[in-house]
Design an enzyme around this catalytic site. Structure first.
Site, PDB file in Angstrom:
ATOM      1  N   SER A   1     -15.094 -13.915  42.344  1.00  0.00           N
ATOM      2  CA  SER A   1     -16.347 -13.934  42.201  1.00  0.00           C
ATOM      3  C   SER A   1     -17.058 -13.296  43.454  1.00  0.00           C
ATOM      4  O   SER A   1     -17.980 -14.062  44.013  1.00  0.00           O
ATOM      5  CB  SER A   1     -16.837 -15.493  41.907  1.00  0.00           C
ATOM      6  OG  SER A   1     -16.281 -15.893  40.639  1.00  0.00           O
TER       7      SER A   1
ATOM      8  N   TYR B   1      -7.071 -17.630  31.001  1.00  0.00           N
ATOM      9  CA  TYR B   1      -8.119 -16.957  30.591  1.00  0.00           C
ATOM     10  C   TYR B   1      -7.939 -16.838  28.948  1.00  0.00           C
ATOM     11  O   TYR B   1      -7.048 -16.133  28.463  1.00  0.00           O
ATOM     12  CB  TYR B   1      -8.268 -15.668  31.097  1.00  0.00           C
ATOM     13  CG  TYR B   1      -8.524 -15.645  32.737  1.00  0.00           C
ATOM     14  CD1 TYR B   1      -8.834 -16.966  33.219  1.00  0.00           C
ATOM     15  CD2 TYR B   1      -8.025 -14.733  33.598  1.00  0.00           C
ATOM     16  CE1 TYR B   1      -8.898 -17.115  34.556  1.00  0.00           C
ATOM     17  CE2 TYR B   1      -8.288 -14.677  34.763  1.00  0.00           C
ATOM     18  CZ  TYR B   1      -8.466 -16.018  35.305  1.00  0.00           C
ATOM     19  OH  TYR B   1      -8.839 -15.961  36.724  1.00  0.00           O
TER      20      TYR B   1
ATOM     21  N   PHE C   1     -24.584 -13.484  39.938  1.00  0.00           N
ATOM     22  CA  PHE C   1     -26.008 -13.842  40.591  1.00  0.00           C
ATOM     23  C   PHE C   1     -26.321 -12.557  41.589  1.00  0.00           C
ATOM     24  O   PHE C   1     -27.585 -12.475  41.418  1.00  0.00           O
ATOM     25  CB  PHE C   1     -25.918 -15.281  41.271  1.00  0.00           C
ATOM     26  CG  PHE C   1     -27.288 -15.713  41.430  1.00  0.00           C
ATOM     27  CD1 PHE C   1     -28.261 -15.987  40.695  1.00  0.00           C
ATOM     28  CD2 PHE C   1     -27.689 -15.818  42.911  1.00  0.00           C
ATOM     29  CE1 PHE C   1     -29.480 -16.401  40.952  1.00  0.00           C
ATOM     30  CE2 PHE C   1     -28.757 -16.106  43.339  1.00  0.00           C
ATOM     31  CZ  PHE C   1     -29.723 -16.355  42.329  1.00  0.00           C
TER      32      PHE C   1
END
Length: 321
Positions: free
Chosen positions: A209, A58, A215
């Site tokens: 996630s 990352y 989303f």
């Protein structure tokens, strides 16, 4: 904050963790704010979030430095996890995210030393192989990971996105403390075999996630909201036609949320938490408001009817990657 024992390793984590990837990597650059990320990490610890997850990838490398700075003086209050085994191709970034697995023992040994230096610590509580390298037998990679436990550089070791075959081969060499894989209401593949294997074999399951890359919060209603620098803009499920059809999943989550006077994010996380007592989701929070919202999911009790309704939501349109 409630805690959970993640399998037979004795590794006790807060029921919800903090994933730090989005603070430094692949999401829209306009969303990155190191000062805010520092506040989020410190506030998470204040709220009882003891599991902090990062990776050398990352940034790359800069996220571990950010996490290390934020935890200065508070290292002993958290279970600190990082990963190795993925090497980025920076010649394509940020237009395209491309990474290559590297599970060679020499790479693993060098990677832990770099991570410890950037994190400002002499050990990590959980060291994870980010991906299985198809060019290197898992026995060789896992043997090198086990060496790090013997050397005191890692308390526990885990895998990420591994299949049952890999888990079985690795566990024959050294205990697998945890498996990290994507699990959410729009990524349910692990429910078929990997999650049951983990539960049967005392391995903690760490869903990344769990909000479907944001989303399932209901805040992304159009592909136009994602700038080209955001890697989600490259993913099939976020393509305009697919995204429009996938909103059916969000609509179903919002329906349950309204009944509980909760947010869609809280319902999505509560569903993940309901998948087993050894499951600890690690949503990525880049803003204090998101962190505060996510933490409240731990106290949201979904009824049997809620879970049946959520389980019945349509499968997503488009592949994960």
């Amino acid at each position: 904050m409630k805690t959970r024992l993640t399998g037979d390793s004795g590794l006790e984590l807060s029921a919800i963790g903090l994933g730090c990837m989005g603070m430094s990597w692949v999401y829209a650059e306009s969303e990155r704010d190191d000062a805010e990320s520092d506040r989020v990490i410190k506030r998470a610890v204040d709220l009882g979030v003891t599991f902090i997850d990062t990776a050398d990838l990352y940034g790359p490398f800069t996220n571990e430095e950010l996490v290390g700075r934020a935890l200065a003086g508070r290292r002993d209050e958290v279970v600190l996890a990082t990963k190795c085994g993925l090497v980025p191709d920076m010649s394509l970034y940020p237009t395209k995210v491309k990474v290559t697995p590297n599970g060679r023992p020499e790479h693993i040994r060098a990677s832990i030393d770099g991570s410890l230096r950037r994190l400002g610590t002499d050990h990590v509580d959980l060291y994870q192989l980010h991906r299985i390298d198809p060019e290197v037998p898992i026995e060789e990679s896992w043997g090198a990971m086990a060496e790090l436990v013997a050397a005191g550089k890692a308390r526990h070791i885990g895998l990420s996105e591994a299949k049952v075959e890999h888990l079985e081969r690795a566990s024959a060499i050294h205990p697998v403390a945890t498996l990290q894989s994507e699990l959410s209401l729009w990524s349910r593949d692990p429910l078929a075999d990997v999650l049951p294997w983990c539960q049967a074999n005392g391995v903690g399951f760490l869903p990344f996630s769990p909000l479907g890359r944001g989303f399932l919060t209901g805040t992304i209603r159009s592909a136009d909201q994602l700038p080209p620098s955001d890697f989600r803009a490259q993913q099939p499920r976020f393509a305009p036609t697919a995204l429009e059809r996938n909103l059916r999943i969000v609509d179903g989550v919002e329906k349950v949320a309204q009944r509980h006077d909760a947010t869609p994010a809280q319902v999505a996380l509560a569903w993940v938490l309901a998948q087993g007592p050894h499951v600890v989701p690690i949503p990525g929070s880049t803003r204090l408001a998101h962190l505060e919202d996510n933490v409240k999911s731990v106290d949201l009790e979904l009824g049997e009817a809620d879970l049946v309704e959520l389980d019945g939501l349509p499968a997503p349109v488009g592949t994960r990657f």
